[in-house]
Design a protein around this motif. Structure first.
Motif, short mmCIF file in Angstrom:
data_model
loop_
_atom_site.label_atom_id
_atom_site.label_comp_id
_atom_site.label_asym_id
_atom_site.label_seq_id
_atom_site.Cartn_x
_atom_site.Cartn_y
_atom_site.Cartn_z
N GLY A 13 94.30 73.43 27.67
CA GLY A 13 95.68 73.16 27.31
C GLY A 13 96.39 72.39 28.40
N THR A 14 96.27 72.91 29.64
CA THR A 14 96.85 72.18 30.79
C THR A 14 96.19 70.83 30.95
OG1 THR A 14 97.32 74.28 31.90
CG2 THR A 14 97.29 72.29 33.26
N GLY A 15 94.86 70.79 30.70
CA GLY A 15 94.15 69.51 30.79
C GLY A 15 94.67 68.49 29.81
N GLY A 16 95.05 68.94 28.60
CA GLY A 16 95.64 68.01 27.64
C GLY A 16 96.96 67.45 28.10
N ILE A 17 97.79 68.32 28.74
CA ILE A 17 99.06 67.84 29.31
C ILE A 17 98.79 66.84 30.42
CG2 ILE A 17 101.13 68.53 30.56
CD1 ILE A 17 101.17 69.41 27.66
N TYR A 18 97.83 67.17 31.31
CA TYR A 18 97.46 66.22 32.37
C TYR A 18 97.04 64.89 31.78
CZ TYR A 18 97.33 69.88 36.02
OH TYR A 18 97.66 70.85 36.92
N ALA A 19 96.23 64.95 30.72
CA ALA A 19 95.72 63.72 30.12
C ALA A 19 96.86 62.86 29.57
CB ALA A 19 94.72 64.05 29.02
N LEU A 20 97.81 63.48 28.87
CA LEU A 20 98.93 62.72 28.32
C LEU A 20 99.75 62.08 29.43
CD1 LEU A 20 100.12 65.11 25.46
CD2 LEU A 20 99.06 62.86 25.19
N LEU A 21 100.04 62.86 30.49
CA LEU A 21 100.81 62.30 31.61
C LEU A 21 100.01 61.22 32.32
CD1 LEU A 21 102.30 65.60 33.09
CD2 LEU A 21 103.58 63.76 32.00
N GLY A 22 98.72 61.48 32.54
CA GLY A 22 97.88 60.49 33.22
C GLY A 22 97.76 59.20 32.43
N LEU A 23 97.65 59.30 31.10
CA LEU A 23 97.59 58.10 30.27
C LEU A 23 98.87 57.29 30.42
CD1 LEU A 23 95.99 59.66 27.06
CD2 LEU A 23 94.92 57.96 28.58
N GLY A 24 100.00 57.98 30.49
CA GLY A 24 101.27 57.27 30.68
C GLY A 24 101.31 56.54 32.01
N LEU A 25 100.81 57.18 33.06
CA LEU A 25 100.76 56.53 34.38
C LEU A 25 99.87 55.29 34.34
CD1 LEU A 25 100.48 59.60 36.80
CD2 LEU A 25 102.39 58.02 36.62
N VAL A 26 98.73 55.40 33.65
CA VAL A 26 97.81 54.27 33.57
C VAL A 26 98.45 53.11 32.82
CG1 VAL A 26 95.60 53.47 32.63
CG2 VAL A 26 95.74 55.71 33.74
N VAL A 27 99.13 53.41 31.72
CA VAL A 27 99.78 52.35 30.93
C VAL A 27 100.81 51.61 31.78
CG1 VAL A 27 101.34 51.92 29.00
CG2 VAL A 27 99.40 53.44 28.70
N LEU A 229 98.67 62.42 38.56
CA LEU A 229 98.19 61.40 39.48
C LEU A 229 96.67 61.48 39.65
CD1 LEU A 229 100.98 61.56 42.22
CD2 LEU A 229 100.44 59.58 40.80
N ALA A 230 96.17 62.71 39.79
CA ALA A 230 94.72 62.88 39.93
C ALA A 230 94.00 62.40 38.67
CB ALA A 230 94.39 64.35 40.20
N THR A 231 94.58 62.67 37.51
CA THR A 231 93.99 62.23 36.24
C THR A 231 93.92 60.71 36.18
OG1 THR A 231 94.80 64.19 35.08
CG2 THR A 231 94.30 62.26 33.74
N ALA A 232 95.03 60.07 36.51
CA ALA A 232 95.06 58.60 36.48
C ALA A 232 94.07 58.01 37.48
CB ALA A 232 96.47 58.10 36.77
N LEU A 233 93.94 58.65 38.65
CA LEU A 233 93.00 58.17 39.65
C LEU A 233 91.56 58.31 39.16
CD1 LEU A 233 94.61 59.50 42.93
CD2 LEU A 233 94.13 57.12 42.40
N LEU A 234 91.25 59.42 38.48
CA LEU A 234 89.91 59.59 37.95
C LEU A 234 89.60 58.51 36.92
CD1 LEU A 234 89.84 63.47 37.61
CD2 LEU A 234 88.44 62.09 39.15
N GLY A 235 90.63 57.98 36.27
CA GLY A 235 90.44 56.86 35.36
C GLY A 235 90.58 55.51 36.03
N GLY A 236 90.71 55.53 37.37
CA GLY A 236 90.85 54.28 38.10
C GLY A 236 92.13 53.54 37.79
N PHE A 237 93.13 54.22 37.22
CA PHE A 237 94.38 53.59 36.77
C PHE A 237 94.07 52.41 35.85
CE2 PHE A 237 96.62 56.19 39.74
CZ PHE A 237 97.93 56.23 39.26
N ARG A 238 92.95 52.53 35.12
CA ARG A 238 92.52 51.43 34.27
C ARG A 238 91.95 51.93 32.94
NH1 ARG A 238 90.95 46.28 35.20
NH2 ARG A 238 91.34 46.57 37.42
N SER A 239 91.07 52.94 32.99
CA SER A 239 90.33 53.37 31.81
C SER A 239 91.02 54.55 31.14
CB SER A 239 88.90 53.77 32.22
OG SER A 239 88.24 54.39 31.15
#
Length: 912
Positions: A13-27, A229-239
């Protein structure tokens, strides 16, 4: 194992919230190149707006959440157009600090309206239990959040790979100028991505109560941004897919950690550890997008005017000691300790260009060590104070190690997470911080206990502030300060003049941590009981950074200006009923003072837009004319140039053998060999793309060779770092100049001429001394006509003047071998002739070996002893100028045709 699986699934559940926030940072990053530290503020707005519409006004979940998403999307667009777009020519650090200002505004506005307490709302997603297997039972909300994050990821991926706008955003991520050249408006793309990013943050915020069973408060959202931030970094701020997987993995790992340990705050530190792994161990940071107009905040001179110091410092001490009422003591203590931490920001961010968002964490570490030693081990205050500073310096050294692998904005991400991790693991753990109540506080036999002798304690804080200000001013004027400013401006150029970049960074981190630690000890001991969780919150690091940026990060006056508005500081006296004690100041949250943090965020944004240099720099610039007419405040007189004495540099030779440099499948240099002997000018010619600059980059240590060796006076230096080669006597200039724009011409030259002794890091603290330019530099200054420009900032020079300064700086260290990369580009005929005379003089009178790369073939042929010609990375001719001038292979390389018979006679234009 079953229990571990259950915990990991609960974390989805927390991971899903991280993912949504991280996706926003990447965009947002893909569209504008900005790491949005205000993302948690966007999520907070989404959460509370959803709460307001659904719980207070009774609207349905869909309408409430949809409205919150649209409103926050609009907020994202406004942030881009009103804040980030006006800062497009500011430094990347200034843009990051602006997002911190937005974060401050949003969080403070929410807390002013709703307070910091928990509010009860409806869970937006089903919470019924689902049996996964055996005893593993998980709430439905976790799978809903994973599904929503997966759908968003799929939509973003398809939009990025199947639509024209998606292609444009991807193109802008690689090359924003290229995308603009294809007809795409960068502002439109950035607006779209800020809208999507803001909407995703609001979606995450609106759904967040599902993970807390319907409760919301501002506190958890600060921790969420670290995971994002950690989520976006794991995606390289790209993927997008990698960001989704990274967020889910972080949530699961964080939850599983609770199964392994019940230690307070350890699970909250998991995202920070992920940040460290990605940014530090990977050894690569985020590619920062900027423009050629990017400018760093200006830096003051650090000049100390003794008369002014005596008047101001003496007046403040007399007022607090004899004239002020008791209401002044606590605000003075708070503002002075706040200013001390601000001075650490000036040293680290203003001078060294390293953005740390953990300075109050370091202050808290100093207070933590000193408090425990004094209370539980009976250390006297003096020893506890010193120990607290030393411990803060050691931890600062440890914190500075990431600077060896990353810098700038990337380092800000590390320290941002670090501040939260320290607070969650140490300061929030009552096992460590409870009952730290200093009994007796005495300094050199004088009772300075802050409750009964608050005046004495305030005087001690003032004296500490004055002494540390002088120390920071000394660093600015000394050799160590010039090293830090060189590193801040251009790390590659700093290494090329012999500065050990890593060493300078660690020095800045360590010294700034000690200053912050001193401020933290004095702040902590000003309370009857040291309240670590309240005093040293992660947000305090943002507050001191914001206040110092408003004042000026590059000027000593900056922290003084910013500290006036510190919570509970001197600004509280404007109300006429300032707090009587520091403890009361901490708890005072009423009337207009509650709006100070919000006002600080607004003032920061306005200050950055008007001038990122800050208030102190504006005051300095506007009063310069007036001060020039007042004795004692006039600018320092320029030091006269010393008389030149003819001498020779240490005779050393450079030998390159079989040098090969490949970039993927492309071979830039292929088996190149040459020698530069003492007192010899070797010209290096070749058409564009021949590999000339690549050769200099390889010889100076900026490129890792694919093959071959570089020998320095018979010693293999192929693996030497650039700064080590420079210290050995191998100097270079840059085709792109790469001057230290914040320094004057004189300081640029001194930065290169300074001794590289480590003792300067200590002696500069008390006596920076005066540096003299060596005779070779004086000769270059005289030959190139730079004497009238010595006290002009490099950024204020014309292009031709900048190029001459770059040449003089390359000469400044009196190198044995000098590598000049197109030094005459942009010079007129007269300046080129002066350059030619200087080159011959350096070789003939000073004994330097010179490798001269030039497109001005006549300049090379007239001044070189030998000439080497490259074409497509290979040596096609070598010999005396007269021989090369008539070589058919050279003519083919330049003109693409066989040499004409008349060219065989030896016309200089045959290779021109």
């Amino acid at each position: 194992m079953t229990e571990l699986l259950r915990y990991a699934l609960l974390g989805l559940g927390t991971g899903g919230i991280y993912a949504l926030l991280g996706l926003g940072l990447v965009v947002i990053y893909r569209g504008s190149g900005v790491i949005n530290f205000a993302h948690a503020g966007f999520a907070l707005v989404g959460a509370y707006l959803t709460y307001e519409l659904q719980t207070v006004h009774g609207l349905g979940l869909g309408l409430s959440l949809g409205t919150a998403v649209l409103a926050t999307a609009l907020l994202g667009v406004l942030t881009h157009h009103l804040v980030l777009r006006p800062l497009r020519s500011a430094s990347p650090l200034a843009r990051v600090i602006a997002t911190l200002g937005i974060l401050t505004i949003l969080t403070e506005a929410i807390q002013l309206k709703y307070g910091a307490q928990q509010l009860r709302t409806e869970s937006p997603l089903p919470n019924e239990a689902v049996t996964v297997t055996g005893d593993v039972v998980v709430g439905q909300y976790a799978f809903w959040l994973v599904g929503i994050a997966a759908v968003v990821t799929l939509a973003l991926t398809l939009a990025g790979t199947r639509t024209k706008v998606g292609y444009a955003i991807s193109a802008a991520a690689e090359n924003s100028r290229g995308a603009a050249a294809l007809g795409w408006a960068p502002d439109l793309l950035a607006s779209i991505t800020w809208a999507i990013g803001g909407g995703l943050a609001a979606l995450a915020g609106g759904l967040f109560p599902s993970t807390t069973f319907g409760f919301i408060s501002p506190v958890p959202f600060g921790v969420l941004i670290i995971g994002a931030l950690a989520t976006a970094l794991l995606g390289g701020f790209r993927s997008y897919p990698l960001a989704l997987l990274g967020g889910l993995a972080l949530g699961a790992a964080q939850s599983a950690t609770r199964h392994w340990t019940d230690q307070t705050g350890v699970s909250d530190a998991v995202p920070f550890l992920a940040i460290i792994v990605v940014l530090v161990l990977r050894g690569r940071g985020l590619p920062l997008r900027g423009t050629i107009t990017d400018r760093l905040p200006r830096v003051g001179t650090g000049r100390v005017r003794p008369g002014l110091v005596v008047v101001l410092a003496g007046g403040a001490l007399l007022w607090i000691g004899l004239g002020a009422s008791v209401d002044w003591y606590a605000p003075t203590i708070i503002s002075t300790t706040f200013a001390l931490v601000g001075l650490s920001v000036v040293l680290l961010t203003g001078y060294a260009g390293q953005l740390s968002i953990a300075q109050f964490a370091l202050a808290g570490i100093g207070a933590f060590a000193a408090g425990r030693l004094a209370v539980f081990h009976g250390w006297p205050f003096e020893l506890a104070l010193v120990a607290g500073v030393v411990v803060a310096m050691l931890v600062g050294l440890l914190f500075g190690l990431p600077a060896l692998r990353t810098r700038g904005v990337n380092l800000a991400v590390v320290t941002f997470g670090l501040g939260f991790a320290v607070h969650q693991i140490v300061f929030s753990n009552s096992d460590y911080t409870a009952n730290v109540t200093p009994r007796e506080v005495r300094l050199l036999g004088i009772d300075i206990e802050p409750i009964d002798h608050a005046r004495n304690y305030a005087l001690v804080c003032l004296v500490a502030l004055v002494l540390v200000s002088l120390l920071v001013a000394n660093v600015r004027r000394g050799r160590s300060g010039r090293r830090l400013l060189a590193v801040r401006t251009n790390e590659r150029a700093a290494a090329a003049i012999g500065v050990n970049v890593f060493e300078a960074k660690l020095y800045a981190f360590t010294l700034s941590a000690g200053i912050a630690g001193l401020g933290g000890v004095l702040l902590g001991f000003s309370y009857a009981t040291i309240l670590y969780p309240q005093l040293f919150q992660p947000g305090a690091s943002i507050t001191v950074l914001v206040s110092t940026v408003i004042g000026s990060t590059g000027y000593l006056a900056g922290p003084f200006i910013g500290a006036i508005s510190a919570p509970g500081g001197l600004i509280t006296l404007l109300g006429g009923n300032g707090p009587a004690t520091a403890s009361a100041a901490l708890q005072d949250g009423t009337t207009w003072q509650s709006f100070l943090p919000l006002a600080s965020g607004l003032v920061l944004i306005l200050t950055l837009i008007a001038s990122q240099h800050g208030v102190a720099e504006s005051i300095d610039a506007s009063t310069r004319g007036l001060r020039s007419r007042i004795p004692g405040l006039r600018p320092a007189k320029a030091a006269p140039l010393p008389a030149t004495e003819r001498s020779t540099v240490a005779p050393r030779s450079l030998e390159v053998r079989g040098l090969t440099q490949r970039f993927g499948v492309f071979t830039a240099l292929d088996d190149v060999s040459l020698t530069v002997a003492p007192g010899q000018v070797v010209g290096l010619l070749g058409p564009n793309g021949a590999g000339k600059t690549t050769l200099i980059d390889c010889v100076s240590g900026n490129n890792r060779l694919s093959g071959g060796t570089i020998s320095w006076d018979g010693r293999d230096v192929t693996r030497w770092a650039p700064y080590r080669r420079a210290r050995a006597g191998l100097s270079r200039s840059f085709q792109s100049l790469e001057l230290f724009d914040d320094l004057t011409v004189r300081e640029n030259l001194l930065a290169a001429a300074d001794r590289r002794d480590r003792l300067a890091y200590l002696t500069d603290l008390v006596h920076p001394g005066r540096s003299r330019m060596p005779a070779t530099v004086v000769a270059a200054v005289e030959e190139l006509g730079l004497a009238p420009l010595l006290d002009t900032r490099a950024e204020d020079l014309s292009y031709g003047q900048r190029r001459l300064v770059a040449i003089a700086r390359a000469v400044a260290s009196s190198p044995s071998v000098l590598l000049l990369d197109e030094p005459a580009a942009g010079l007129d005929e007269t300046e080129s002739a002066e350059l030619g005379r200087l080159v011959r003089r350096l070789a003939d009178e000073w004994g330097m070996g010179i490798l001269l790369i030039e497109h001005d073939v006549a300049l090379v042929l007239e001044n070189a002893d030998r000439v080497v010609v490259l074409d497509f990375g290979r040596v096609i001719a070598e010999g005396a100028p007269a021989e090369v001038r008539t070589d058919p292979a050279v003519r083919r390389a330049y003109l693409g045709e066989e040499a004409a018979p008349e060219a065989e006679a030896g016309s200089p234009v045959s290779v021109g």
